[in-house]
Scaffold this motif. Structure first.
Motif, PDB file in Angstrom:
ATOM      1  N   THR A  44       0.797  -1.231   0.000  1.00 56.43           N
ATOM      2  CA  THR A  44       0.000   0.000   0.000  1.00 56.43           C
ATOM      3  C   THR A  44       0.829   1.282   0.000  1.00 56.43           C
ATOM      4  O   THR A  44       0.511   2.225  -0.718  1.00 56.43           O
ATOM      5  CB  THR A  44      -0.982  -0.005   1.193  1.00 56.43           C
ATOM      6  OG1 THR A  44      -1.850  -1.126   1.086  1.00 56.43           O
ATOM      7  CG2 THR A  44      -1.796   1.281   1.263  1.00 56.43           C
ATOM      8  N   ASP A  71       8.488  -3.204  10.664  1.00 53.30           N
ATOM      9  CA  ASP A  71       8.628  -4.656  10.681  1.00 53.30           C
ATOM     10  C   ASP A  71       9.358  -5.107   9.418  1.00 53.30           C
ATOM     11  O   ASP A  71       9.609  -4.317   8.517  1.00 53.30           O
ATOM     12  CB  ASP A  71       7.258  -5.351  10.781  1.00 53.30           C
ATOM     13  CG  ASP A  71       6.432  -5.197   9.506  1.00 53.30           C
ATOM     14  OD1 ASP A  71       6.474  -4.116   8.898  1.00 53.30           O
ATOM     15  OD2 ASP A  71       5.777  -6.164   9.110  1.00 53.30           O
ATOM     16  N   ARG A  73      10.227  -8.875   6.926  1.00 53.39           N
ATOM     17  CA  ARG A  73      10.155 -10.320   6.727  1.00 53.39           C
ATOM     18  C   ARG A  73      11.571 -10.860   6.886  1.00 53.39           C
ATOM     19  O   ARG A  73      12.545 -10.186   6.589  1.00 53.39           O
ATOM     20  CB  ARG A  73       9.624 -10.619   5.331  1.00 53.39           C
ATOM     21  CG  ARG A  73       8.145 -10.232   5.115  1.00 53.39           C
ATOM     22  CD  ARG A  73       8.020  -8.742   4.773  1.00 53.39           C
ATOM     23  NE  ARG A  73       6.661  -8.326   4.516  1.00 53.39           N
ATOM     24  CZ  ARG A  73       6.023  -8.491   3.341  1.00 53.39           C
ATOM     25  NH1 ARG A  73       6.638  -9.076   2.342  1.00 53.39           N
ATOM     26  NH2 ARG A  73       4.763  -8.098   3.182  1.00 53.39           N
ATOM     27  N   ALA A 146       1.794  -3.932  11.255  1.00 56.55           N
ATOM     28  CA  ALA A 146       3.225  -4.297  11.292  1.00 56.55           C
ATOM     29  C   ALA A 146       3.269  -5.822  11.136  1.00 56.55           C
ATOM     30  O   ALA A 146       2.603  -6.358  10.249  1.00 56.55           O
ATOM     31  CB  ALA A 146       3.881  -3.781  12.557  1.00 56.55           C
TER      32      ALA A 146
END
Ligand code: 6PG
Length: 245
Positions: A44, A71, A73, A146
């Motif tokens: 987004t 945050d 990955r 998050a």
């Protein structure tokens, strides 16, 4: 304080989002001589970051902004799944931001080690505890924000500003700022677009369910929910504070 603003078009949504970031950063730089911001991940925010890096690039003293991430990955920075990768392409490289002021979560490392290193950076640069001038957040269809998910057992583990979490979808291993850090922020802006988020928006904002995104309400800060029209389609009109054409 919580404010809900609905933008009628994609263009007005992007413009309002970028202008909100500019205003928050400019205010912090004026007040403190610098600004600290945590970026949202996912897809987004991409057009907002692009607008900041192009039309609005001269409206912020970027050399006084410390950029962090809400945050990440647990993937390498060059992965298409990396939140840093998205921000580097849409904001960091176009603005030629100094790497000294871009503090990424090292998703390529063991999650516990990455959390320890990022936590130390938060304390060194933002402060102890880390109180951000601006935190940008997204909203998942399950009410996560998050990488704080409904199934995350503890959204604010004692003594942890950032910690490993598990997502219900790939990539499952994540690292997230804790709810306690999000709730220290001076200003939080949720950037939410699309009809597929309408149900989650209503659950979080109207039904007051204790979903992770509903628990972000910094006592000493301001929360802005910036929605496009489709994302607001299941929200009671009485909750909308302002509509942008
Ligand atoms: C992530 C984000 C996550 C995201 C929402 C919305 O790492 O994916 O931190 O919280 O903001 O899942 O994602 P979209 O913007 O892609 O819909």
């Amino acid at each position: 304080m919580k404010r809900i603003v609905v933008a009628q078009t994609a263009r007005s949504w992007e413009r309002a989002a970028a202008e909100e970031v500019v205003a928050a950063l400019a205010a912090a730089v004026t007040e403190n001589g610098r600004a600290t911001m945590a970026l949202a991940g996912g897809s987004t925010p991409r057009p907002v970051y692009r607008r900041l890096a192009t039309r609005l690039r001269k409206n912020v003293a970027w050399d006084k902004v410390e950029i962090f991430f809400g945050d990440e990955r647990c993937v390498p920075p060059e992965s298409e799944e990396s939140n840093f990768h998205m921000a580097r392409e849409s904001l960091i490289e176009p603005l030629k931001l100094s790497s000294a002021r871009v503090h990424r979560i090292e998703g390529e490392l063991d999650p516990s080690e990455a959390a320890t290193r990022y936590g130390a950076e938060l304390g060194r640069v933002v402060g102890d505890p880390p109180r951000f001038d601006l935190v940008l957040l997204g909203l998942g269809e399950d009410g996560h924000t998050a990488s704080l998910f409904p199934a995350t057992p503890d959204l604010e583990p004692a003594g942890r500003w950032v910690f490993p979490t598990e997502a219900p979808v790939e990539p499952r291993h994540r690292l997230s700022l804790s709810l306690s850090v999000l709730n220290l922020a001076r200003r939080v802006v949720f950037l939410v677009r699309g009809g597929r988020k309408a149900e989650a928006v209503a659950r979080v904002l109207a039904e007051g369910e204790k979903l992770p995104a509903a628990r972000v309400h910094p006592p000493g800060g301001v929360v802005l929910w910036l929605l496009d029209h489709p994302a607001s389609s299941k929200l009671d009109e009485s909750l909308v504070g302002e509509r942008l054409p």
